[in-house]
Design a protein around this motif. Structure first.
Motif, short mmCIF file in Angstrom:
data_model
loop_
_atom_site.label_atom_id
_atom_site.label_comp_id
_atom_site.label_asym_id
_atom_site.label_seq_id
_atom_site.Cartn_x
_atom_site.Cartn_y
_atom_site.Cartn_z
N ALA A 150 -51.25 -49.33 -15.92
CA ALA A 150 -52.22 -49.99 -14.85
C ALA A 150 -52.04 -51.48 -14.52
O ALA A 150 -52.08 -51.95 -13.24
CB ALA A 150 -53.76 -49.90 -14.80
N VAL A 151 -51.54 -52.26 -15.49
CA VAL A 151 -51.22 -53.63 -15.63
C VAL A 151 -49.98 -53.96 -15.53
O VAL A 151 -49.51 -55.32 -15.74
CB VAL A 151 -52.27 -54.51 -16.16
CG1 VAL A 151 -53.54 -54.39 -15.53
CG2 VAL A 151 -52.48 -53.99 -17.68
N ASN B 222 -55.88 -59.25 -17.30
CA ASN B 222 -54.53 -59.56 -16.95
C ASN B 222 -54.42 -60.56 -16.27
O ASN B 222 -53.98 -60.81 -15.27
CB ASN B 222 -53.93 -58.36 -16.32
CG ASN B 222 -52.42 -58.65 -16.30
OD1 ASN B 222 -51.56 -59.16 -17.26
ND2 ASN B 222 -51.81 -57.99 -15.47
N MET C 233 -58.75 -53.63 -17.49
CA MET C 233 -57.32 -54.25 -17.73
C MET C 233 -56.86 -55.19 -16.56
O MET C 233 -56.56 -56.17 -17.16
CB MET C 233 -56.52 -53.21 -17.87
CG MET C 233 -56.61 -52.17 -19.23
SD MET C 233 -56.51 -53.00 -20.65
CE MET C 233 -54.66 -53.09 -21.04
N LYS C 234 -57.36 -55.02 -15.48
CA LYS C 234 -56.91 -55.84 -14.33
C LYS C 234 -57.42 -57.08 -14.52
O LYS C 234 -56.76 -58.24 -14.33
CB LYS C 234 -57.20 -55.32 -13.03
CG LYS C 234 -56.36 -53.82 -12.68
CD LYS C 234 -55.99 -53.82 -11.20
CE LYS C 234 -54.70 -53.00 -10.83
NZ LYS C 234 -55.20 -51.97 -9.86
N MET D 195 -53.52 -47.96 -7.53
CA MET D 195 -53.94 -48.11 -8.96
C MET D 195 -53.34 -46.58 -9.69
O MET D 195 -52.48 -46.74 -10.44
CB MET D 195 -55.56 -47.81 -9.23
CG MET D 195 -56.15 -47.92 -10.55
SD MET D 195 -57.93 -47.55 -10.74
CE MET D 195 -58.48 -48.88 -10.71
N ILE E 18 -47.93 -53.60 -18.51
CA ILE E 18 -47.55 -54.32 -19.73
C ILE E 18 -46.83 -53.49 -20.66
O ILE E 18 -46.98 -52.07 -20.70
CB ILE E 18 -48.91 -54.55 -20.48
CG1 ILE E 18 -49.55 -55.92 -19.88
CG2 ILE E 18 -48.79 -54.90 -21.83
CD1 ILE E 18 -50.84 -56.18 -20.46
N ILE F 109 -59.38 -49.05 -16.12
CA ILE F 109 -58.30 -49.87 -15.56
C ILE F 109 -58.95 -51.26 -15.04
O ILE F 109 -57.99 -52.19 -15.08
CB ILE F 109 -57.76 -48.68 -14.54
CG1 ILE F 109 -56.95 -47.57 -15.21
CG2 ILE F 109 -56.56 -49.63 -13.80
CD1 ILE F 109 -56.33 -46.69 -14.25
N GLU F 110 -59.93 -51.07 -14.38
CA GLU F 110 -60.53 -52.36 -13.59
C GLU F 110 -60.79 -53.33 -14.83
O GLU F 110 -60.32 -54.54 -14.37
CB GLU F 110 -61.93 -51.66 -13.13
CG GLU F 110 -62.48 -53.09 -12.28
CD GLU F 110 -62.01 -53.55 -10.90
OE1 GLU F 110 -60.96 -52.67 -10.60
OE2 GLU F 110 -62.21 -54.52 -10.41
N VAL G 298 -51.88 -45.00 -19.83
CA VAL G 298 -52.65 -45.55 -18.75
C VAL G 298 -53.30 -46.83 -18.49
O VAL G 298 -53.12 -47.53 -17.53
CB VAL G 298 -53.92 -44.27 -18.35
CG1 VAL G 298 -54.70 -44.73 -17.35
CG2 VAL G 298 -53.34 -42.80 -18.33
N TYR G 299 -53.76 -47.20 -19.49
CA TYR G 299 -54.28 -48.91 -19.33
C TYR G 299 -53.35 -49.94 -19.49
O TYR G 299 -53.30 -50.67 -18.66
CB TYR G 299 -55.40 -48.98 -20.51
CG TYR G 299 -56.64 -48.19 -20.42
CD1 TYR G 299 -56.89 -47.45 -19.14
CD2 TYR G 299 -57.65 -48.14 -21.52
CE1 TYR G 299 -58.08 -46.80 -19.02
CE2 TYR G 299 -58.72 -47.42 -21.15
CZ TYR G 299 -58.95 -46.66 -19.89
OH TYR G 299 -60.16 -46.23 -19.90
N VAL H 143 -50.14 -46.53 -12.07
CA VAL H 143 -50.25 -45.82 -13.36
C VAL H 143 -49.10 -44.37 -13.43
O VAL H 143 -48.56 -44.39 -14.52
CB VAL H 143 -51.62 -45.08 -13.45
CG1 VAL H 143 -51.54 -44.44 -14.80
CG2 VAL H 143 -52.60 -46.44 -13.73
#
Lengths: 168, 185
Positions: free
Chosen positions: A137-138, B116, B112-113, A38, A140, B109-110, A133-134, A42
């Protein structure tokens, strides 16, 4: 008070899990394994954002933005002394806390400016950091209306801080 | 959007540096920015590991599912297709509310995962809503600000609690409204 809430919750959590015969050790390790990927995911987004912010700030560009927004702020009844704080707030948490301290020492913590500055910092967030950050993390990059919505919300936070400090 | 924010900040700052004849300083400033990302990640590493570990204990004990069931209805109003993201989203908002920023980030963050699902690189409505909610800091006690006020010699450091709370609620309501409106455009 808040110093105790968290540790007590953690103790209760682990005790409850043990009673339910969860292997807390392997559960912790399994969960913790996800933390490092993670962070690595990031990091590039964070680096991009912090680099741009550093250049923007150190070059004096942020200073010009502050100057440019002061008259507009004045027009809606926001003290010009708050302009640097308002301009900096969405970019950096630690820098805006330092600036808040500076503002409180310069104008006094219990003056109108000091109180409004405190409320403003307490009720707004470092929008660009959160987004980096958010979404980072994925992975985007097409962030759609997240940034405009966050900025509008931040502006509402600033305005309501100013108004509330005048009436409360 | 972010591409313009990033590009414009970088270009305007660099041009100002160069106009001042501070080319060498610009280079070190760029590096400082990237360096601080690395330092920050390392500082965050410990708290991420701790909170992800504890979160998984809660998951295996069935607490996360319980929380998700409890908050499914209220949170689905804001994030209709949140699904599995409900529990971490609730934990994130709760951690923020109690001023535990370090714990909030891994939960965020979890979230967002879990949101997604299509992995298209494009933010969904729910993601935008979650981020907008996170940009309005609804917090029970703004402890950091109170501490700074105390350090600066305030006679009434706690004086700001109520206005701060109301103001952040206003910001949160506006965030929700702005998201719902902008999502339709």
């Amino acid at each position: 008070m808040t110093d105790y809430i968290l540790p007590i919750l953690i103790v209760l959590l682990v005790a409850y899990a043990l009673i339910r015969r969860v292997n807390v050790y392997s559960a912790f390790v399994e969960g913790a394994k996800d933390a490092l990927p993670m962070l690595i995911e990031v990091l590039p987004y964070l680096a991009a954002m912090l680099t741009a912010i550093a250049v923007f700030r150190e070059s004096g560009a942020l200073g010009y933005v502050t100057k440019a927004i002061s008259p507009a702020l004045n027009a809606v009844g926001i003290q010009a002394e708050l302009a640097p704080l308002i301009a900096l707030r969405p970019f950096s948490g630690s820098a805006s806390l330092a600036l808040l301290q500076d503002t409180l020492l310069t104008y006094g913590a219990d003056t109108d400016v000091g109180r409004t500055a405190s409320v403003l910092v307490g009720s707004t967030e470092t929008i660009f950091y959160t987004l980096a950050v958010y979404f980072g993390a994925v992975g985007i990059t097409k962030t759609r209306h997240a940034l405009p919505a966050a900025l509008i919300s931040g502006a509402a936070g600033v305005l309501s801080a100013v108004i509330l400090c005048k009436i409360m | 959007m972010m591409m313009w924010v990033f590009g414009l900040m970088l270009i305007s700052g660099s041009v100002l540096f160069l106009a001042d004849g501070r080319g060498a300083e610009l280079m070190s400033c760029l590096l400082t920015g990237a360096d601080s990302a690395v330092t920050l990640s390392l500082t965050l590493a410990g708290s991420y590991i701790l909170w992800m570990g504890l979160l998984n204990i809660a998951k295996e004990a069935g607490l996360v599912d319980g929380l998700a069931r409890l908050l499914k209805k209220p949170l689905s109003l804001l994030m209709p297709s949140a699904g599995e993201a409900i529990a971490p989203a609730a934990l994130n908002l709760a951690a923020n509310f109690f001023g535990l920023g370090n714990a909030a980030t891994p939960f965020g963050i979890e979230t967002m995962k879990k949101l997604n699902t299509d992995k298209s690189g494009r933010a969904t409505d729910d993601m935008c809503m979650f981020i907008a909610l996170n940009s309005s800091a609804v917090e029970l006690l703004p402890t950091t600000v109170i501490a700074i006020r105390t350090a600066c010699g305030s006679a009434a450091p706690q004086d700001i609690i109520l206005p701060t709370f109301v103001s952040s609620l206003v910001a949160a309501v506006v965030a929700v409204a702005a998201c719902k409106l902008l999502a339709k455009l």
